[in-house]
Design an enzyme around this catalytic site. Structure first.
Site, PDB file in Angstrom:
ATOM      1  N   ASN A  84      -6.331  -2.359   2.574  1.00 27.18           N
ATOM      2  CA  ASN A  84      -6.341  -3.987   2.493  1.00 27.18           C
ATOM      3  C   ASN A  84      -7.724  -4.561   2.911  1.00 27.18           C
ATOM      4  O   ASN A  84      -8.514  -3.906   3.391  1.00 27.18           O
ATOM      5  CB  ASN A  84      -5.540  -4.441   3.775  1.00 27.18           C
ATOM      6  CG  ASN A  84      -4.104  -4.431   3.724  1.00 27.18           C
ATOM      7  OD1 ASN A  84      -3.558  -4.443   2.763  1.00 27.18           O
ATOM      8  ND2 ASN A  84      -3.245  -4.216   5.066  1.00 27.18           N
ATOM      9  N   ARG A 136       0.665  -1.173   0.110  1.00 26.75           N
ATOM     10  CA  ARG A 136      -0.069   0.006  -0.053  1.00 26.75           C
ATOM     11  C   ARG A 136       0.727   1.290  -0.011  1.00 26.75           C
ATOM     12  O   ARG A 136       0.472   2.215  -0.704  1.00 26.75           O
ATOM     13  CB  ARG A 136      -0.915   0.074   1.194  1.00 26.75           C
ATOM     14  CG  ARG A 136      -2.047  -1.024   1.271  1.00 26.75           C
ATOM     15  CD  ARG A 136      -2.875  -0.834   2.444  1.00 26.75           C
ATOM     16  NE  ARG A 136      -1.985  -1.401   3.486  1.00 26.75           N
ATOM     17  CZ  ARG A 136      -2.324  -1.154   4.691  1.00 26.75           C
ATOM     18  NH1 ARG A 136      -3.425  -0.273   5.017  1.00 26.75           N
ATOM     19  NH2 ARG A 136      -1.497  -1.213   5.853  1.00 26.75           N
TER      20      ARG A 136
END
Length: 92
Positions: A39, A21
């Site tokens: 997520n 990320r």
């Protein structure tokens, strides 16, 4: 400037707990996109990016073929009209 779009991509593979990320956020900010990466409970990462279609396609190409952390097994995306509600690119 090109057509403004929203791209939502779901990235499969070993993409959680590896800095994916944060890597995605860095690439998106370099390109000039806004949105977020988060997520999902099934192990995927969801990426929402808004900007020009050309810039979103650059990020999508990096997600698929870039030197990402972890391992990307596949990316599925959809395209939509942007909401314009993002300030920068966040990690969620």
């Amino acid at each position: 400037m090109g057509e403004q779009v929203r791209m939502t991509a779901w990235v499969r593979g070993q993409v959680q707990q590896v800095g994916f990320r944060w890597w995605t956020r860095s690439r998106a900010l370099e390109i000039g996109l806004s949105g977020y990466a988060s997520n999902l409970s099934d192990g995927r990462v969801q990426v929402v990016a808004e900007g020009s279609r050309e810039d979103c396609e650059k990020l999508l190409d990096l997600l698929r073929h870039g030197d990402t952390p972890g391992r990307v097994d596949g990316v599925t995306e959809i395209w939509a009209t942007p909401d314009g509600g993002y300030d920068g690119f966040a990690i969620r």
